[in-house]
Design a protein around this motif. Sequence first.
Motif, PDB file in Angstrom:
ATOM      1  N   ALA A  35       0.828  -1.217   0.000  1.00 29.42           N
ATOM      2  CA  ALA A  35       0.000   0.000   0.000  1.00 29.42           C
ATOM      3  C   ALA A  35       0.859   1.263   0.000  1.00 29.42           C
ATOM      4  N   LEU A  36       1.950   1.243   0.736  1.00 28.05           N
ATOM      5  CA  LEU A  36       2.768   2.458   0.855  1.00 28.05           C
ATOM      6  C   LEU A  36       3.673   2.701  -0.339  1.00 28.05           C
ATOM      7  N   THR A  37       3.880   1.672  -1.132  1.00 24.38           N
ATOM      8  CA  THR A  37       4.808   1.852  -2.260  1.00 24.38           C
ATOM      9  C   THR A  37       4.094   1.927  -3.606  1.00 24.38           C
ATOM     10  N   ASN A  38       2.770   1.888  -3.579  1.00 23.28           N
ATOM     11  CA  ASN A  38       2.015   2.011  -4.825  1.00 23.28           C
ATOM     12  C   ASN A  38       1.061   3.184  -4.711  1.00 23.28           C
ATOM     13  N   GLU A  39       0.833   3.835  -5.828  1.00 24.01           N
ATOM     14  CA  GLU A  39       0.023   5.043  -5.801  1.00 24.01           C
ATOM     15  C   GLU A  39      -0.876   5.054  -7.026  1.00 24.01           C
ATOM     16  N   GLY A  40      -2.076   5.584  -6.851  1.00 19.57           N
ATOM     17  CA  GLY A  40      -2.920   5.837  -8.013  1.00 19.57           C
ATOM     18  C   GLY A  40      -3.766   4.664  -8.458  1.00 19.57           C
ATOM     19  N   PHE A  41      -3.880   3.621  -7.609  1.00 16.67           N
ATOM     20  CA  PHE A  41      -4.665   2.437  -7.992  1.00 16.67           C
ATOM     21  C   PHE A  41      -6.127   2.809  -8.238  1.00 16.67           C
ATOM     22  N   GLY A  42      -6.709   3.519  -7.239  1.00 20.05           N
ATOM     23  CA  GLY A  42      -8.120   3.921  -7.342  1.00 20.05           C
ATOM     24  C   GLY A  42      -8.378   4.786  -8.570  1.00 20.05           C
ATOM     25  N   GLN A  43      -7.513   5.781  -8.776  1.00 15.79           N
ATOM     26  CA  GLN A  43      -7.684   6.694  -9.920  1.00 15.79           C
ATOM     27  C   GLN A  43      -7.622   5.931 -11.244  1.00 15.79           C
ATOM     28  N   GLY A  97      11.779   1.508  -7.860  1.00 20.02           N
ATOM     29  CA  GLY A  97      10.576   2.153  -8.395  1.00 20.02           C
ATOM     30  C   GLY A  97      10.079   3.257  -7.488  1.00 20.02           C
ATOM     31  N   PHE A  98      10.086   2.972  -6.184  1.00 26.83           N
ATOM     32  CA  PHE A  98       9.574   3.958  -5.232  1.00 26.83           C
ATOM     33  C   PHE A  98      10.459   5.202  -5.196  1.00 26.83           C
ATOM     34  N   SER A  99      11.775   5.014  -5.100  1.00 29.28           N
ATOM     35  CA  SER A  99      12.630   6.196  -4.978  1.00 29.28           C
ATOM     36  C   SER A  99      12.669   6.980  -6.288  1.00 29.28           C
ATOM     37  N   TYR A 100      12.525   6.291  -7.424  1.00 30.53           N
ATOM     38  CA  TYR A 100      12.452   7.037  -8.689  1.00 30.53           C
ATOM     39  C   TYR A 100      11.195   7.907  -8.705  1.00 30.53           C
ATOM     40  N   HIS A 101      10.094   7.328  -8.272  1.00 34.16           N
ATOM     41  CA  HIS A 101       8.840   8.075  -8.211  1.00 34.16           C
ATOM     42  C   HIS A 101       8.982   9.262  -7.267  1.00 34.16           C
ATOM     43  N   GLU A 190       1.732   1.400 -16.551  1.00 34.07           N
ATOM     44  CA  GLU A 190       1.265   2.394 -15.593  1.00 34.07           C
ATOM     45  C   GLU A 190       0.511   1.774 -14.426  1.00 34.07           C
ATOM     46  N   VAL A 191       0.840   2.215 -13.238  1.00 36.91           N
ATOM     47  CA  VAL A 191       0.173   1.828 -11.990  1.00 36.91           C
ATOM     48  C   VAL A 191       0.129   0.312 -11.779  1.00 36.91           C
ATOM     49  N   LEU A 192       1.007  -0.407 -12.388  1.00 39.60           N
ATOM     50  CA  LEU A 192       1.125  -1.826 -12.065  1.00 39.60           C
ATOM     51  C   LEU A 192       2.040  -1.933 -10.844  1.00 39.60           C
ATOM     52  N   PRO A 193       1.987  -3.047 -10.100  1.00 35.99           N
ATOM     53  CA  PRO A 193       2.680  -3.117  -8.805  1.00 35.99           C
ATOM     54  C   PRO A 193       4.172  -2.760  -8.870  1.00 35.99           C
ATOM     55  N   THR A 194       4.561  -1.829  -8.022  1.00 31.65           N
ATOM     56  CA  THR A 194       5.977  -1.429  -7.924  1.00 31.65           C
ATOM     57  C   THR A 194       6.850  -2.606  -7.507  1.00 31.65           C
ATOM     58  N   GLN A 195       6.215  -3.658  -6.973  1.00 28.11           N
ATOM     59  CA  GLN A 195       6.976  -4.824  -6.543  1.00 28.11           C
ATOM     60  C   GLN A 195       7.578  -5.572  -7.749  1.00 28.11           C
TER      61      GLN A 195
END
Length: 591
Positions: A35-43, A97-101, A190-195
């Motif tokens: 949850a903390l490393t992914n963003e924009g799922f809902g949108q 992925g997270f730090s690039y974002h 886009e918005v696929l899991p950062t994992q």
Amino acid sequence: MGLMSDGQGAGGANRGMPHGFGYGLRLLALVAFVALTNEGFGQRITLLLDQGRWVTLVGFIGIWGLSLVALLVAALQGKTWLRVFWAGVIALTTAAGFSYHHASGSEFGIFDALSLWNARHEATRAAAFYREDLYWFGLVGICGFIALVSPPVVTAERARRWLTRLAWLPALPIAAIAAIIVVKEGGGSEVLPTQFAPLSVGTVVVTRVMLDPIPKRSAVTWNWRGPFAPAAPPAETLAPGSLVAHVDQVRHIVILIDESIRADYIDWTPGNPFTPELARLKSRIVNFGPASSGGNCSHYSNAIFRFGAAREGLGRKVLTSPTIWQYSKKANFRTVFIDAQAAFNRNPGKMQNFMTAEEARDIDTFDALDEKTPPPALDDVLLDMVIEELKSDKPALIYANKNGAHFPYDGGYPESARVFRPTMSEGVKDQALTRINSYRNVVKWSVDRFFKRLFDEADLKDTVIIYTSDHGQVFNPDRLTHCTVEDPDPREGLVPLFVYTDNDEFRNRLAGAAAASRGHASHFSIVPTVLELLGYDAHDIRTIYDESLFEKNTRTAEFTSGDIFGLFSPKVRRHPIDLTRDYLEPAAVDM
Ligand SMILES: [Zn+2]
């Protein structure tokens, strides 16, 4: 979920609550990690619903479902080495992925990966600049790793067997996302899991670059008209080699490419505190700026110059057209390349910005500064080399990459030149103001002072100097400073462009063209100018190129971002830029 209760049922029989509690805690940690490393799922879901893109929606949810199952399989593996392996892969991918974002404000896409791959020699310097994001990288990586390897793991025999059978399942989402990217010509992650997604992106790019090496370049097919001069005698009357005898011709062409210098940070107001020397020298140059750059990344902009790319000829053609070295050699010019940034290559002397051994064969003098030169002295050493070359009687084309305002800015000037404060290295917080202070110090040191030295010390007879920067710069700490692929800030393409010549006739022509082209100056005018100076026929040049700096140019100013070679798609990202606008940051105005 089924696997977990399975494990709990068997393994937890005599251990009871604590085991179940352990599972709960782990599940919670994993949920938090995702949850903390992914963003924009809902949108993303809302967007796909709004646009009625049902197939994409199903695929999107499918990939997410597959990824979550794969994550559980990895985390619950009974075999320690397998668990550690997947935890390492997934934690590293997520951290990257997270730090690039975090650093860029945008998701790590295919062209970001391509840019990073091509700029990999600059990793150390980028790391110093984006230090804060490096802490995030470490934090996310370590927390992710712990969440993925910590016990408890599944102990029930049947579940263990199944987990062993599924041990390589986590490779599936990586492969699936990579397949989507290939099918969608570089998009679709886009918005696929950062994992998993950043690893797919990286794999596709590296494979693509490895499988598709740069093709062979063609030779120069144009006839060389003869030395370029205000009143050039007909070509037939001149034999190659008669160059030196002709008094008025251009003897030295210097293409001086600065690093990360933004047009509006050169202040032309007399007596200003930022670039006072350039303001004093203004009457000696013809100013075309502000201009739009070719790309917003070092390697693409430099490739556009060296590969002789035309604005309308981007794509595969850039890889097969003759280089400026080839054009120079045919015109009997010696070719000189000076690289003040090579010191930062991980492997000193290694070629950068898409240079290949094949290209380097056409360079007579290849001067790459090594790490023995401290960064504040890099441009001075480069200047010494240019001054030395200008003493020669032989015609030469000198292409020099300055160190300029390469990040970290504070590394590029000595302590004694810290005029504007607080700087990034002194500031408590990384913010636009400290970035601007650091930047102004380095510009004053490596651009303003540089030109005073150049005009004081160099023999500029029969010389034309074309000066610009590879790209501009952005000081918003939430964005990349440059190289943004999607929706870049116009400041990334805002560069200075001016020309020096001691020849009055050239000067008049250039000044007339500069006045008539105000607001339309562009990097794409530089190569045709150089070709004209080398002595190629203007008619030939116009079959491929836009207006040179000798001609009035009223085309819409624009710069490109991302891939210009058409590696994934022939579409080039072009961004119009209004060069008449005021782009200066409020923090810079108040100084
Ligand atoms: Zn650059």
